[in-house]
Design a protein around this motif. Sequence first.
Motif, PDB file in Angstrom:
ATOM      1  N   ARG A   1       0.876  -1.176   0.000  1.00 22.94           N
ATOM      2  CA  ARG A   1       0.000   0.000   0.000  1.00 22.94           C
ATOM      3  C   ARG A   1       0.910   1.221   0.000  1.00 22.94           C
ATOM      4  NH1 ARG A   1      -4.346  -2.538   0.022  1.00 22.94           N
ATOM      5  NH2 ARG A   1      -5.317  -3.774   1.624  1.00 22.94           N
ATOM      6  N   ALA A   2       0.928   1.919  -1.100  1.00 22.73           N
ATOM      7  CA  ALA A   2       1.834   3.063  -1.248  1.00 22.73           C
ATOM      8  C   ALA A   2       1.035   4.355  -1.353  1.00 22.73           C
ATOM      9  CB  ALA A   2       2.701   2.884  -2.481  1.00 22.73           C
ATOM     10  N   SER A   3       1.606   5.394  -0.829  1.00 22.45           N
ATOM     11  CA  SER A   3       0.906   6.678  -0.843  1.00 22.45           C
ATOM     12  C   SER A   3       1.540   7.672  -1.817  1.00 22.45           C
ATOM     13  CB  SER A   3       0.908   7.278   0.567  1.00 22.45           C
ATOM     14  OG  SER A   3       2.241   7.458   1.000  1.00 22.45           O
ATOM     15  N   ARG A   4       2.591   7.236  -2.504  1.00 19.03           N
ATOM     16  CA  ARG A   4       3.256   8.156  -3.433  1.00 19.03           C
ATOM     17  C   ARG A   4       2.721   7.970  -4.845  1.00 19.03           C
ATOM     18  NH1 ARG A   4       9.212   7.347  -3.353  1.00 19.03           N
ATOM     19  NH2 ARG A   4       8.512   5.261  -3.812  1.00 19.03           N
TER      20      ARG A   4
ATOM     21  N   ASP B   1       3.190   2.390  -8.826  1.00 19.35           N
ATOM     22  CA  ASP B   1       2.098   1.710  -9.512  1.00 19.35           C
ATOM     23  C   ASP B   1       1.803   0.414  -8.771  1.00 19.35           C
ATOM     24  OD1 ASP B   1       0.369   0.313 -11.138  1.00 19.35           O
ATOM     25  OD2 ASP B   1       1.598   0.459 -12.938  1.00 19.35           O
ATOM     26  N   GLY B   2       0.710   0.386  -8.069  1.00 17.09           N
ATOM     27  CA  GLY B   2       0.321  -0.799  -7.325  1.00 17.09           C
ATOM     28  C   GLY B   2      -0.832  -1.522  -7.980  1.00 17.09           C
ATOM     29  N   SER B   3      -0.972  -1.378  -9.285  1.00 20.34           N
ATOM     30  CA  SER B   3      -2.123  -1.954  -9.972  1.00 20.34           C
ATOM     31  C   SER B   3      -1.985  -3.448 -10.246  1.00 20.34           C
ATOM     32  CB  SER B   3      -2.366  -1.221 -11.296  1.00 20.34           C
ATOM     33  OG  SER B   3      -1.291  -1.442 -12.199  1.00 20.34           O
ATOM     34  N   PHE B   4      -0.781  -4.006 -10.158  1.00 25.94           N
ATOM     35  CA  PHE B   4      -0.571  -5.420 -10.440  1.00 25.94           C
ATOM     36  C   PHE B   4      -1.029  -6.278  -9.251  1.00 25.94           C
ATOM     37  CE2 PHE B   4       3.247  -3.717  -8.540  1.00 25.94           C
ATOM     38  CZ  PHE B   4       3.651  -4.683  -7.638  1.00 25.94           C
TER      39      PHE B   4
END
Length: 135
Positions: free
Chosen positions: A78-81, A85-88
Motif C-alpha cells: 500500500r503506497a501513498s506516493r 504503480d500498485g495496480s498489479f
Amino acid sequence: MKLRNLFAISLFLVFSFYTYGQTEKSMNTFDPNYAHTVFFWLHHPDSKEDCKAFETSLRKFLDHSAYAKTKFIGKPPRASREVVDGSFTYSLVVTFESAEAQEAYQKEAPHLLFIEESSKLWDKVIVYDSKDIAL
C-alpha cells in the motif's frame, strides 16, 4: 517514464523484502547477470481461490526450475506516493547466471506447466529483463 519508475521500485522492493521476511529457501543470492522481472494482473485479484491456485502453481514451478536463482514473489504494498504503480496483483523477480540460462528457463517443463496451469488466471503480464551495467 512511468514504466522505468515501476521497474526501479520493484527492484527496491526486492531488496527490501529480502531483508524482511524472505527465507533462504525462497530467495537465493541475487545474481546481477540477468534479472527477469514479471508483473501479473489476475482476472479476479480478490478471489482467494484464484490467488491460492496462482501462488501454488508459481511456487511449484520455481521449486523445480533448473535455472532460476533468485526466486522472489511479491504483492504490491500500500503506497501513498504518486510514482508507485500498485495496480498489479503479483510480481516475480528471478535471476539467472546468463541470458542463455534465461532462454533455457523459458523452454523448461516446469515453466511451461506453470503457463498451462495459470495463464487462464491472468488478464495481463508485463516482463522487464535487464543485465547489470557493470557486465
